[in-house]
Design a protein around this motif. Sequence first.
Motif, PDB file in Angstrom:
ATOM      1  N   ARG A  19       0.848  -1.179   0.000  1.00 44.17           N
ATOM      2  CA  ARG A  19       0.000   0.000   0.000  1.00 44.17           C
ATOM      3  C   ARG A  19       0.890   1.238   0.000  1.00 44.17           C
ATOM      4  O   ARG A  19       1.730   1.407   0.886  1.00 44.17           O
ATOM      5  CB  ARG A  19      -0.930   0.045   1.210  1.00 44.17           C
ATOM      6  N   ILE A  51      -8.064   9.797  -8.725  1.00 40.85           N
ATOM      7  CA  ILE A  51      -9.310   9.927  -7.973  1.00 40.85           C
ATOM      8  C   ILE A  51      -9.604  11.404  -7.761  1.00 40.85           C
ATOM      9  O   ILE A  51      -8.731  12.186  -7.381  1.00 40.85           O
ATOM     10  CB  ILE A  51      -9.214   9.178  -6.620  1.00 40.85           C
ATOM     11  N   GLY A  55     -14.418  11.455  -5.324  1.00 39.85           N
ATOM     12  CA  GLY A  55     -14.298  10.013  -5.232  1.00 39.85           C
ATOM     13  C   GLY A  55     -14.409   9.245  -6.527  1.00 39.85           C
ATOM     14  O   GLY A  55     -14.351   8.010  -6.522  1.00 39.85           O
ATOM     15  N   THR A  57     -13.084   7.503  -9.763  1.00 42.33           N
ATOM     16  CA  THR A  57     -11.781   6.889 -10.002  1.00 42.33           C
ATOM     17  C   THR A  57     -11.586   6.503 -11.461  1.00 42.33           C
ATOM     18  O   THR A  57     -12.546   6.253 -12.199  1.00 42.33           O
ATOM     19  CB  THR A  57     -11.597   5.635  -9.138  1.00 42.33           C
ATOM     20  N   THR A  68      -6.357  -0.533  -6.059  1.00 41.07           N
ATOM     21  CA  THR A  68      -7.470   0.306  -5.606  1.00 41.07           C
ATOM     22  C   THR A  68      -6.924   1.628  -5.099  1.00 41.07           C
ATOM     23  O   THR A  68      -6.044   1.646  -4.229  1.00 41.07           O
ATOM     24  CB  THR A  68      -8.262  -0.382  -4.488  1.00 41.07           C
ATOM     25  N   SER A  70      -7.695   5.271  -3.235  1.00 45.06           N
ATOM     26  CA  SER A  70      -8.634   5.884  -2.299  1.00 45.06           C
ATOM     27  C   SER A  70      -7.996   7.144  -1.741  1.00 45.06           C
ATOM     28  O   SER A  70      -6.803   7.383  -1.957  1.00 45.06           O
ATOM     29  CB  SER A  70      -9.004   4.906  -1.168  1.00 45.06           C
ATOM     30  N   ARG A  71      -8.786   7.939  -1.029  1.00 43.47           N
ATOM     31  CA  ARG A  71      -8.225   9.170  -0.467  1.00 43.47           C
ATOM     32  C   ARG A  71      -8.939   9.536   0.815  1.00 43.47           C
ATOM     33  O   ARG A  71     -10.082   9.139   1.047  1.00 43.47           O
ATOM     34  CB  ARG A  71      -8.289  10.299  -1.486  1.00 43.47           C
ATOM     35  N   ASP A  72      -8.239  10.316   1.609  1.00 43.71           N
ATOM     36  CA  ASP A  72      -8.797  10.892   2.824  1.00 43.71           C
ATOM     37  C   ASP A  72      -8.688  12.395   2.652  1.00 43.71           C
ATOM     38  O   ASP A  72      -7.600  12.962   2.786  1.00 43.71           O
ATOM     39  CB  ASP A  72      -8.010  10.402   4.044  1.00 43.71           C
ATOM     40  N   VAL A  78      -3.693  10.449  -0.409  1.00 41.80           N
ATOM     41  CA  VAL A  78      -4.190   9.466  -1.353  1.00 41.80           C
ATOM     42  C   VAL A  78      -3.429   8.166  -1.144  1.00 41.80           C
ATOM     43  O   VAL A  78      -2.246   8.179  -0.789  1.00 41.80           O
ATOM     44  CB  VAL A  78      -4.056   9.965  -2.811  1.00 41.80           C
ATOM     45  N   TYR A  79      -4.133   7.055  -1.338  1.00 41.58           N
ATOM     46  CA  TYR A  79      -3.553   5.739  -1.135  1.00 41.58           C
ATOM     47  C   TYR A  79      -3.678   4.919  -2.422  1.00 41.58           C
ATOM     48  O   TYR A  79      -4.576   5.140  -3.236  1.00 41.58           O
ATOM     49  CB  TYR A  79      -4.287   5.002  -0.014  1.00 41.58           C
TER      50      TYR A  79
END
Length: 122
Positions: A19, A51, A55, A57, A68, A70-72, A78-79
């Motif tokens: 990750r 992304i 949200g 993608t 995959t 994703s983000r916070d 971002v991940y």
Amino acid sequence: QVQLVESGGGLVQAGGSLRLSCAASGSISSVNTMGWYRQAPGKQRELVASITNGGSTTYADSVKGRFTISRDNAKFTVYLRMNSLKPEDTAVYYCNADRILLTRGGSVYGLWGRGTQVTVPS
């Protein structure tokens, strides 16, 4: 000074997982689209996944179903979760933010991180 800092790269055997994380730091109000790109030796940099701040993608065909993104938004982070890694995933992975809005007003466009190496031996 606004910057993107990646972490989480390393060496992993084929079929394994990693990750990646990328955090934007500085006097930031918000970040628009964030993405991961990669560049293998002798090849051009290519989009892996992106992304939007809403949200939505996008993925490269080569990673669909395995990676995959994703983000916070609260952490401006971002991940990229990478599963079923293959030797052809070996590359330097770069984080990108297309537009960063600053708390003092104004924006920074097209910011890149320094990259993190991912190696999957064959």
